[in-house]
Motif scaffolding. Sequence first.
Motif, PDB file in Angstrom:
ATOM      1  N   GLU A 161      -5.441-160.270  32.843  1.00  0.00           N
ATOM      2  CA  GLU A 161      -6.045-159.979  34.138  1.00  0.00           C
ATOM      3  C   GLU A 161      -6.182-158.472  34.350  1.00  0.00           C
ATOM      4  OE1 GLU A 161      -3.640-162.103  33.579  1.00  0.00           O
ATOM      5  OE2 GLU A 161      -4.676-164.006  34.017  1.00  0.00           O
ATOM      6  N   ASP A 162      -5.139-157.718  33.970  1.00  0.00           N
ATOM      7  CA  ASP A 162      -5.197-156.262  34.105  1.00  0.00           C
ATOM      8  C   ASP A 162      -6.215-155.672  33.134  1.00  0.00           C
ATOM      9  OD1 ASP A 162      -3.189-156.351  36.032  1.00  0.00           O
ATOM     10  OD2 ASP A 162      -1.598-156.201  34.534  1.00  0.00           O
ATOM     11  N   PHE A 163      -6.235-156.207  31.912  1.00  0.00           N
ATOM     12  CA  PHE A 163      -7.190-155.745  30.898  1.00  0.00           C
ATOM     13  C   PHE A 163      -8.616-156.029  31.348  1.00  0.00           C
ATOM     14  CE2 PHE A 163      -9.735-156.230  27.067  1.00  0.00           C
ATOM     15  CZ  PHE A 163      -9.349-155.141  26.302  1.00  0.00           C
ATOM     16  N   LEU A 164      -8.842-157.229  31.900  1.00  0.00           N
ATOM     17  CA  LEU A 164     -10.167-157.626  32.375  1.00  0.00           C
ATOM     18  C   LEU A 164     -10.639-156.712  33.496  1.00  0.00           C
ATOM     19  CD1 LEU A 164     -12.587-159.568  32.599  1.00  0.00           C
ATOM     20  CD2 LEU A 164     -11.173-161.055  34.028  1.00  0.00           C
ATOM     21  N   THR A 165      -9.757-156.436  34.452  1.00  0.00           N
ATOM     22  CA  THR A 165     -10.125-155.581  35.584  1.00  0.00           C
ATOM     23  C   THR A 165     -10.537-154.191  35.114  1.00  0.00           C
ATOM     24  OG1 THR A 165      -8.626-156.779  37.062  1.00  0.00           O
ATOM     25  CG2 THR A 165      -9.307-154.564  37.731  1.00  0.00           C
ATOM     26  N   GLU A 166      -9.738-153.595  34.232  1.00  0.00           N
ATOM     27  CA  GLU A 166     -10.045-152.249  33.741  1.00  0.00           C
ATOM     28  C   GLU A 166     -11.328-152.240  32.912  1.00  0.00           C
ATOM     29  OE1 GLU A 166      -7.980-148.618  31.162  1.00  0.00           O
ATOM     30  OE2 GLU A 166      -6.816-150.403  31.667  1.00  0.00           O
ATOM     31  N   ALA A 167     -11.469-153.240  32.031  1.00  0.00           N
ATOM     32  CA  ALA A 167     -12.671-153.307  31.185  1.00  0.00           C
ATOM     33  C   ALA A 167     -13.921-153.492  32.038  1.00  0.00           C
ATOM     34  CB  ALA A 167     -12.538-154.444  30.177  1.00  0.00           C
ATOM     35  N   LEU A 168     -13.842-154.355  33.035  1.00  0.00           N
ATOM     36  CA  LEU A 168     -14.991-154.600  33.900  1.00  0.00           C
ATOM     37  C   LEU A 168     -15.383-153.352  34.683  1.00  0.00           C
ATOM     38  CD1 LEU A 168     -14.734-158.140  35.552  1.00  0.00           C
ATOM     39  CD2 LEU A 168     -16.676-157.162  34.359  1.00  0.00           C
ATOM     40  N   GLN A 169     -14.389-152.680  35.211  1.00  0.00           N
ATOM     41  CA  GLN A 169     -14.674-151.463  35.978  1.00  0.00           C
ATOM     42  C   GLN A 169     -15.367-150.422  35.105  1.00  0.00           C
ATOM     43  OE1 GLN A 169     -10.727-150.597  37.435  1.00  0.00           O
ATOM     44  NE2 GLN A 169     -11.029-151.757  39.327  1.00  0.00           N
ATOM     45  N   ASP A 170     -14.909-150.292  33.861  1.00  0.00           N
ATOM     46  CA  ASP A 170     -15.525-149.337  32.938  1.00  0.00           C
ATOM     47  C   ASP A 170     -16.954-149.737  32.594  1.00  0.00           C
ATOM     48  OD1 ASP A 170     -13.242-147.806  32.891  1.00  0.00           O
ATOM     49  OD2 ASP A 170     -12.463-148.671  31.036  1.00  0.00           O
ATOM     50  N   GLN A 171     -17.158-151.032  32.338  1.00  0.00           N
ATOM     51  CA  GLN A 171     -18.482-151.488  31.927  1.00  0.00           C
ATOM     52  C   GLN A 171     -19.489-151.473  33.076  1.00  0.00           C
ATOM     53  OE1 GLN A 171     -18.534-155.083  29.557  1.00  0.00           O
ATOM     54  NE2 GLN A 171     -16.619-154.558  28.537  1.00  0.00           N
ATOM     55  N   ILE A 172     -19.050-151.770  34.273  1.00  0.00           N
ATOM     56  CA  ILE A 172     -19.947-151.776  35.424  1.00  0.00           C
ATOM     57  C   ILE A 172     -20.447-150.366  35.733  1.00  0.00           C
ATOM     58  CG2 ILE A 172     -20.015-152.109  37.933  1.00  0.00           C
ATOM     59  CD1 ILE A 172     -18.318-154.615  37.548  1.00  0.00           C
ATOM     60  N   LYS A 173     -19.584-149.370  35.517  1.00  0.00           N
ATOM     61  CA  LYS A 173     -19.963-147.982  35.795  1.00  0.00           C
ATOM     62  C   LYS A 173     -21.172-147.546  34.968  1.00  0.00           C
ATOM     63  CE  LYS A 173     -15.301-146.397  37.003  1.00  0.00           C
ATOM     64  NZ  LYS A 173     -14.148-145.570  36.562  1.00  0.00           N
ATOM     65  N   ILE A 174     -21.332-148.155  33.806  1.00  0.00           N
ATOM     66  CA  ILE A 174     -22.414-147.771  32.895  1.00  0.00           C
ATOM     67  C   ILE A 174     -23.781-147.969  33.549  1.00  0.00           C
ATOM     68  CG2 ILE A 174     -23.539-148.366  30.700  1.00  0.00           C
ATOM     69  CD1 ILE A 174     -20.777-149.094  29.618  1.00  0.00           C
TER      70      ILE A 174
END
Length: 384
Positions: free
Chosen positions: A193-206
């Motif tokens: 869940e923590d990994f997903l949140t961080e990965a999503l935040q990084d990818q959405i910023k793109i």
Amino acid sequence: MNKRHFKKSIIPLLGLCATLSFSACTEWTDVDNKVVEYPAITEQNPELYAQYLTKLKEYKESEHKAMYVWFDNSIKDATHRSHHINNVPDSVDVVVLNSPDSLISRELEEMQELRDDKGTKIVYSISLESIKADHNALIEETEEAKDLAIEEATKKAEADLNAAKEAGNENAKLEDFLNLEEIEKDFIIPEFEDFLTEALQDQIKIANKYNYDGIIVGYVGKGTLHMFPDEKKKYTETENLFLGLINSWIERNPEKMVIFEGKPQNLINKDILQISKHIIISTHTASNSANITFEVGTAIAEGIPVDRFIVTAQVPSLDPNKEEAGKWANGTLAIPSTATWATGKFTYTIAGMGILDVNTDYFTQPSIYTLTREAINTLNPSLK
């Protein structure tokens, strides 16, 4: 402009500009590898080309079957036209970049050219399954690194233990020289869940960083009918977390395009499908038309719009060891066969198709992007 008048006005321009474009590349190489320069199409007839671009953008805003292409932009030092994003066929509606981050100035310029001149949309995919795969890879890599660290620490501890005993410390024990808890602190793996949140935040910023026109939301999931209550609860929480972060971005960026890709029937909350421009059903591994019909048919369930399906096909590989890629079981090429299937009559709407590995199609004979152009003409015969 009515549809009949639009077709009559764009067809001559498309045909003439297509003829010009094949003879207007800035560099052509003959059999002796001598570079021959030709004037660009904009130099041959700039007024006609301007009219063509206007009609092209009108065409993309009109009712037609859309064409998506997946473009491998991993090569930054472009040495061939197949490496250039702006060299895909003009009638392509959406280009999906396989490597959406770390874009260089050339790529950004080509994206802007496609967007401004030809009305082409540029998007990228954010996939739950890809993030899961990254987390699983992290677990595997971390476990391997931890095992290696423990092995090396154990060898050193054993050597230290032997040295202590040789020095007369008979009461020495291995644990005196080996602290596994300290080693494991360096190899803590984040919860998914923590990994997903961080990965999503990084990818959405793109999306905003590089001014993409939108995102593809990738979600395969699985059926929940036979799940145990605890399993379904965990599954639901993961979906809510994933879609919650996506929906939050969508609300802040209403001008951006949203496309769904995967298995919509496995979504518990299907609201995102209502705001999705298209629903992409992955059929690029299909071996015949019946496979495509089955995949689309199983994607239909309550709460799923049936007026926006996109099916996919793959360009045949240039690798002789992958002769089956991009072909059906009977040996026919998947792209033209899928395009023909997509023009059929169904109880649902096939809104277009997508082509994977489109760069490879640059080399298809007799012309560049032969299969992609053929598929576009099959889907939209008025362009011929």
